[in-house]
Design an enzyme around this catalytic site. Structure first.
Site, PDB file in Angstrom:
ATOM      1  N   GLU A 142     -10.347  -4.722 -13.960  1.00 57.03           N
ATOM      2  CA  GLU A 142     -11.646  -4.070 -14.090  1.00 57.03           C
ATOM      3  C   GLU A 142     -12.370  -4.099 -12.747  1.00 57.03           C
ATOM      4  O   GLU A 142     -12.040  -4.931 -11.879  1.00 57.03           O
ATOM      5  CB  GLU A 142     -12.477  -4.766 -15.161  1.00 57.03           C
ATOM      6  CG  GLU A 142     -11.863  -4.659 -16.539  1.00 57.03           C
ATOM      7  CD  GLU A 142     -12.691  -5.294 -17.642  1.00 57.03           C
ATOM      8  OE1 GLU A 142     -12.262  -5.225 -18.797  1.00 57.03           O
ATOM      9  OE2 GLU A 142     -13.774  -5.844 -17.335  1.00 57.03           O
ATOM     10  N   GLY A 144     -15.020  -5.356 -11.736  1.00 59.17           N
ATOM     11  CA  GLY A 144     -15.629  -6.615 -11.317  1.00 59.17           C
ATOM     12  C   GLY A 144     -14.772  -7.845 -11.494  1.00 59.17           C
ATOM     13  O   GLY A 144     -15.245  -8.957 -11.275  1.00 59.17           O
ATOM     14  N   SER A 147      -8.269 -10.230  -9.892  1.00 58.36           N
ATOM     15  CA  SER A 147      -7.199 -11.087 -10.405  1.00 58.36           C
ATOM     16  C   SER A 147      -7.655 -11.998 -11.537  1.00 58.36           C
ATOM     17  O   SER A 147      -6.822 -12.650 -12.171  1.00 58.36           O
ATOM     18  CB  SER A 147      -6.625 -11.943  -9.270  1.00 58.36           C
ATOM     19  OG  SER A 147      -6.033 -11.140  -8.275  1.00 58.36           O
ATOM     20  N   GLN A 256       8.337 -11.102 -15.344  1.00 55.41           N
ATOM     21  CA  GLN A 256       9.243  -9.980 -15.088  1.00 55.41           C
ATOM     22  C   GLN A 256       8.586  -8.945 -14.180  1.00 55.41           C
ATOM     23  O   GLN A 256       9.246  -8.360 -13.310  1.00 55.41           O
ATOM     24  CB  GLN A 256       9.682  -9.322 -16.396  1.00 55.41           C
ATOM     25  CG  GLN A 256      10.629  -8.130 -16.165  1.00 55.41           C
ATOM     26  CD  GLN A 256      11.385  -7.711 -17.402  1.00 55.41           C
ATOM     27  OE1 GLN A 256      12.178  -8.473 -17.939  1.00 55.41           O
ATOM     28  NE2 GLN A 256      11.146  -6.487 -17.869  1.00 55.41           N
ATOM     29  N   GLU A 257       7.281  -8.712 -14.358  1.00 54.42           N
ATOM     30  CA  GLU A 257       6.574  -7.792 -13.475  1.00 54.42           C
ATOM     31  C   GLU A 257       6.636  -8.283 -12.034  1.00 54.42           C
ATOM     32  O   GLU A 257       6.876  -7.507 -11.099  1.00 54.42           O
ATOM     33  CB  GLU A 257       5.119  -7.651 -13.910  1.00 54.42           C
ATOM     34  CG  GLU A 257       4.287  -6.785 -12.969  1.00 54.42           C
ATOM     35  CD  GLU A 257       2.838  -6.646 -13.388  1.00 54.42           C
ATOM     36  OE1 GLU A 257       2.053  -6.044 -12.629  1.00 54.42           O
ATOM     37  OE2 GLU A 257       2.475  -7.136 -14.484  1.00 54.42           O
ATOM     38  N   ARG A 283      17.270   4.883  20.751  1.00 50.97           N
ATOM     39  CA  ARG A 283      16.123   5.055  21.636  1.00 50.97           C
ATOM     40  C   ARG A 283      16.316   4.239  22.923  1.00 50.97           C
ATOM     41  O   ARG A 283      16.621   3.054  22.862  1.00 50.97           O
ATOM     42  CB  ARG A 283      14.859   4.594  20.907  1.00 50.97           C
ATOM     43  CG  ARG A 283      13.585   4.647  21.746  1.00 50.97           C
ATOM     44  CD  ARG A 283      13.133   6.052  21.993  1.00 50.97           C
ATOM     45  NE  ARG A 283      11.829   6.080  22.659  1.00 50.97           N
ATOM     46  CZ  ARG A 283      11.270   7.171  23.153  1.00 50.97           C
ATOM     47  NH1 ARG A 283      11.899   8.348  23.038  1.00 50.97           N
ATOM     48  NH2 ARG A 283      10.102   7.119  23.742  1.00 50.97           N
ATOM     49  N   HIS A 353       9.223   0.684  17.125  1.00 53.25           N
ATOM     50  CA  HIS A 353       9.232   2.144  17.272  1.00 53.25           C
ATOM     51  C   HIS A 353       8.223   2.623  18.323  1.00 53.25           C
ATOM     52  O   HIS A 353       8.194   3.813  18.653  1.00 53.25           O
ATOM     53  CB  HIS A 353       8.899   2.822  15.933  1.00 53.25           C
ATOM     54  CG  HIS A 353      10.048   2.880  14.975  1.00 53.25           C
ATOM     55  ND1 HIS A 353      10.534   1.771  14.310  1.00 53.25           N
ATOM     56  CD2 HIS A 353      10.812   3.929  14.562  1.00 53.25           C
ATOM     57  CE1 HIS A 353      11.529   2.138  13.518  1.00 53.25           C
ATOM     58  NE2 HIS A 353      11.721   3.433  13.650  1.00 53.25           N
ATOM     59  N   GLY A 354       7.392   1.709  18.815  1.00 47.88           N
ATOM     60  CA  GLY A 354       6.388   2.106  19.793  1.00 47.88           C
ATOM     61  C   GLY A 354       5.409   3.103  19.204  1.00 47.88           C
ATOM     62  O   GLY A 354       5.075   3.055  18.016  1.00 47.88           O
TER      63      GLY A 354
END
Length: 394
Positions: A142, A144, A147, A256-257, A283, A353-354
């Protein structure tokens, strides 16, 4: 976007997986073909639309990728082997097909509809759950509470043969597309944790409204919404399980989640690391591949080690879950550790990857945005550590 290399043949992870049998490999090939044909050509558009086409759910149902654990008499696959769920999660993650809410449907909602429903409810909901005609969601969080599940304010008052439901929920995955929503509500505020119940709210019930389609920084194709309930009349026969036992049911199903999220993290790490390894080989900087620079080589070695450690941990906890021995504390360990390592790995791979890593056209940039929520949903890292800490007596 084609499906990625099979996870058991990933060169960046120094571990030979023995979790799967030949039938799981065949299932993986079948699902990968489904993704290539019915998801890959459309996912970019779904990301722009911020939602997937419902047709992909119907196709998934037709091919047997929904409700694998549901008994055949209700239209399911009749096989409760969690490794099939793992295959779907891994391949969906490897392709970065974030819009597919199949994991929520199969791994999180299915146990509630299998274990808590009456025969009448099974007959009413499960066939369309398996066919993809019904898309599902669960509404806990919700605006407000975050967790703090015991802080839920949504209220359901029993009046005769129905409940009057009032309240609001947020961050609800599949929220726009959902036809069935399991809503956590107070039915007796004076009883604390024993005052919560689970009600199934169906599309079209008067007073049930979809609010904002939430604008997230990642997981663009996944529809995430606010839901509101204003004097919604929910029939008493839509109560899941027993009244007042909702909080207990949630605690039973959360491991399980959380394991499912850890499965995503492990596969996400391997996929991004494999792509980054290939990039650093091709690269060049200062006349040679950037991967051959000692700093890059050492970093890749560290990331490969971390990805391997997470993979071994997650696979072992999958085995425990298959044997019904996975504890809430172990699920919490898998969830926080794997997701924190995933966020760290993707961040370091983006660095390799810069400047290109900061461009959305590169997969690592989109993976960076997608991964960040992993340490938040399903219980934040801090909540996971609290669960583990309490089990240690501290």
């Amino acid at each position: 976007m084609a499906s990625q290399k099979s996870p058991e043949k990933n060169a960046t992870v120094k571990y030979e997986r023995t979790l799967f049998e030949p039938e799981h490999d065949l299932f993986r090939e079948s699902y990968r073909a489904f993704l290539d044909r019915h998801v890959a050509p459309f996912h970019d558009q779904w990301e722009k639309d911020k939602i997937v086409d419902r047709g992909v759910w119907l196709e998934a149902g037709k091919q047997g990728f929904l409700g694998m654990a549901v008994p055949e008499e209700y239209g399911g696959g009749g096989n409760a082997d969690f490794r099939y769920n793992v295959v779907l999660t891994e391949e969906t993650t490897a392709g970065r097909y974030s819009g597919l809410g199949f994991g929520l449907h199969n791994d999180i909602i299915a146990p509630y509809l299998l274990e808590l429903t009456t025969e009448e409810q099974k007959q009413r909901w499960l066939p369309k759950f398996c066919s993809g005609e019904y898309i599902t969601a669960i509404a806990m969080t919700e605006p407000g509470t975050g967790s703090d599940l015991q802080g839920i304010k949504t209220r359901a008052v029993k009046e005769g043969d129905h409940y009057i439901l009032n309240g609001s929920k947020t961050f609800i995955t599949n929220g726009i597309n959902a036809d069935l929503v399991i809503v956590v509500a107070q039915t007796d505020p004076d009883k604390g944790a024993l005052g919560f119940s689970l009600l199934v709210v169906e599309r079209g019930m008067e007073g049930f409204e979809r609010g904002r389609h939430l604008d997230k920084i990642g997981l663009d194709a996944q529809d995430t919404a606010e839901l509101s309930f204003t004097d919604v009349k929910v029939p008493a026969e839509n109560l899941l399980g027993e009244e007042g036992q909702g909080f207990i049911y949630l605690m039973q199903n959360l491991p399980q989640e959380r394991l499912n999220i850890a499965v995503m993290a492990a596969m996400g790490m391997e996929t991004v690391l494999e792509q980054t390894l290939q990039y650093t080989k091709e690269r060049k900087a200062f006349g040679k591949p950037i991967g051959s620079q000692q700093n890059s080589r050492f970093l890749l070695a560290e990331l490969s080690t971390e990805a391997t450690a997470v993979r071994i941990m997650v696979d072992e906890f999958i085995r425990l879950h298959l044997d019904k021995k996975l504890s809430a504390e172990q699920a919490s360990m898998a969830k926080w550790y794997s997701t924190e390592k995933q966020v760290h790995l993707v961040d370091r791979c983006l660095q390799l990857h810069g400047g290109y890593g900061y461009m959305r056209e590169y997969s690592v940039a989109r993976s960076y945005l997608d991964a960040r929520v992993q340490t938040i949903y399903g219980g934040t890292t801090e909540i996971m550590k609290e669960i583990i800490g309490r089990s240690l007596g501290v």
